[in-house]
Write an enzyme that holds these catalytic residues in place. Structure first.
Site: not given
Ligand SMILES: CCC[C@H]1O[C@@H](n2cnc3c(N)ncnc32)[C@H](O)[C@@H]1O
Length: 482
Positions: A100, A171
């Site tokens: 990112r 996205e």
């Molecule tokens: C805006 C995104 C935040 C959300 O995005 C989830 N999140 C981030 N990285 C991963 C990942 N590698 N696998 C599953 N969920 C993921 C976080 O928990 C939070 O809810």
């Protein structure tokens, strides 16, 4: 070249593309004509745009998780598990934080460390480092539409690689993947870079390949008033449409009051359609509702309560898609089992509510009108500041604090507005910063907060916002005084 909300010419795009594809060695593996042929072979059931159309036309809310790990095989196993065991309707690949920030060197280190450690040492899938070859392996291993989810201010190379790999949605946006995600990326830079990402989708569209674009609705996910997030969503939708995007999903992050959340989705659809029509864009619009984006309870049973509540709200709002949380939200990256459990709980709730919608009521209608009126005040000012140019207006609106995202890390964000919940848990404006709301709108927000203050026996203050930020993690919506 001056920033303008103008479709990039082929010369402008392809000149920039030479530099983009040189940013990392895997860029050399992207060939537009070859990629178009590959994309034309993507079957309908693996095309994001087609599945979203089907859901919208059949009044179905689809469930999509977030998921991403460092190594290709493990990532494939994870996505297959979420597809087969989790019953996901759509698949992500959540991209890691180094990617990112375009720090691909550190991704290389993370990949090697993950191989040594036998577990993911990155918080997502480093798509750029694997290039088209690795990303196509992921796409070919699953049987659902695949989307890149990330938080990348400069996603130009990432977008080239994932789309060339059969991933039919991306996205992000020039505001929504900058202000909540970066400290010092100028708004003008991220808008330009996302004009490129959108123009790429527009070029594929002109080749007969319909890809989906999804601006990131929740922003900081921390008490963002619906009118502010809707204003950003509509701006990013319009900027994308100008670059030739035809299939758009606009999003919103759950705030927690049912009437307000349903109203936010309804207002978003109505107002976005009005603007697309006004500016002559032929866009197929769908919506995405993000389950609660704030602090989660540690207790997994309580977490399922939050997940199900978000699912119910998404269904009653008639959102086309809901983004799923997991019972590990409070602790970190979920296991595949926890991720699958979140999806199954979500789909159980969606199925029980299939076909049901929150009925029109005077309260719902009033909230829709309030959100649209607030959003209009913001958007009118953005266009005025840009002398009619939305891209220029957006840059100036952040400088002026007219666009202002609560609790955002970006130094280009004014950070002057303060949100807090009213006595029913709806998010209101406690401080307006430089947002040019009418006196009537300001008085109404203030009146609602005064009602809470009276109920709680304390003055309207920033402390209400602080209490609200911690509330859901403690099991309540409104942060009442201890
Ligand atoms: C805006 C995104 C935040 C959300 O995005 C989830 N999140 C981030 N990285 C991963 C990942 N590698 N696998 C599953 N969920 C993921 C976080 O928990 C939070 O809810």
């Amino acid at each position: 070249m001056e920033l303008r909300n103008k479709k990039l010419t082929h010369d402008e795009f392809f000149k920039q593309r030479e530099e983009v594809l040189r940013q990392w060695p895997t860029g050399a593996g992207v060939n537009l004509e070859e990629a178009a042929e590959y994309l034309k072979k993507v079957p309908e059931h693996k095309q994001f745009s087609k599945k979203l159309r089907y859901a919208k036309e059949n009044g179905i809310t689809l469930a999509q998780p977030r998921a991403g790990v460092a190594l290709v095989e493990e990532h494939i196993n994870l996505l297959r598990y979420l597809q087969n065991e989790g019953e996901a309707d759509l698949l992500p690949s959540t991209i890691d934080s180094y990617t990112r920030q375009n720090r691909y060197n550190e991704c290389e280190v993370g990949i090697e460390e993950s191989k040594k450690a036998g577990r993911s040492m990155l918080n997502g899938f480093p798509a750029v480092n694997y290039g088209v070859e690795g990303c196509r392996r992921v796409y070919e291993a699953v049987d659902l539409p695949l989307q890149a989810r990330h938080g990348t201010p400069d996603a130009r190379l990432l977008s080239e690689i994932i789309h060339a790999s059969g991933w039919t949605s991306n996205e992000g946006g020039g505001i929504s993947y900058n202000i909540p995600y970066a400290k010092s990326v100028p708004v003008e830079k991220s808008i330009r870079d996302w004009q490129y990402c959108d123009r790429l989708v527009g070029i594929y569209q002109e080749m007969g390949i319909e890809l989906n674009r999804e601006p990131f609705g929740p922003l900081t996910g921390t008490l963002v008033p619906p009118s502010m997030s809707n204003a950003v969503a509509i701006i990013e939708g319009l900027l994308a449409a100008e670059q030739g995007v035809k299939n758009l999903t606009l999003g919103y992050g759950q705030c927690g009051n049912l009437i307000q959340d349903v109203a936010a989705i309804r207002a978003l659809v109505e107002q976005a359609e009005e603007y697309f029509k006004m500016y002559g864009y032929d866009v197929y619009l769908t919506t995405v509702f993000h389950q609660w984006m704030g602090g989660f309870p540690h207790d997994e049973s309580k977490a399922f309560g939050v997940i199900s509540w978000g699912s119910a709200t998404a269904a009653l709002a008639g959102a086309t898609k809901v983004i799923v949380k997991t019972p590990h939200e409070a602790v970190g990256i979920p296991t595949k089992e926890a991720n699958a459990a979140g999806i199954k709980a979500t789909k159980q709730t969606l199925n029980l509510l299939r076909g049901q919608r929150l009925p029109e009521s005077k309260e719902l209608k009033a909230e829709i009108e309030l959100i649209k009126a607030e959003t209009k005040c913001i958007l009118d000012k953005v266009f005025e500041l840009g002398n009619g140019d939305l891209a220029v207006g957006t840059v100036k609106a952040f400088e002026a604090g007219v666009l202002d995202i609560p609790f955002a890390p970006s130094k280009y964000n004014a950070g002057q507005i303060i949100p807090a919940r009213d006595n029913n848990g709806a998010v209101r404006y406690l401080e307006f910063g430089n947002i040019p709301f009418t006196k009537e709108i300001k008085d109404y927000n203030r009146q609602l907060l005064e009602e809470r203050a009276k109920y709680e026996g304390r003055p309207v203050s920033f402390q209400m916002a602080v209490d609200d930020i911690f509330a859901v993690g403690k099991g309540v919506l409104v942060g009442r005084p201890e």
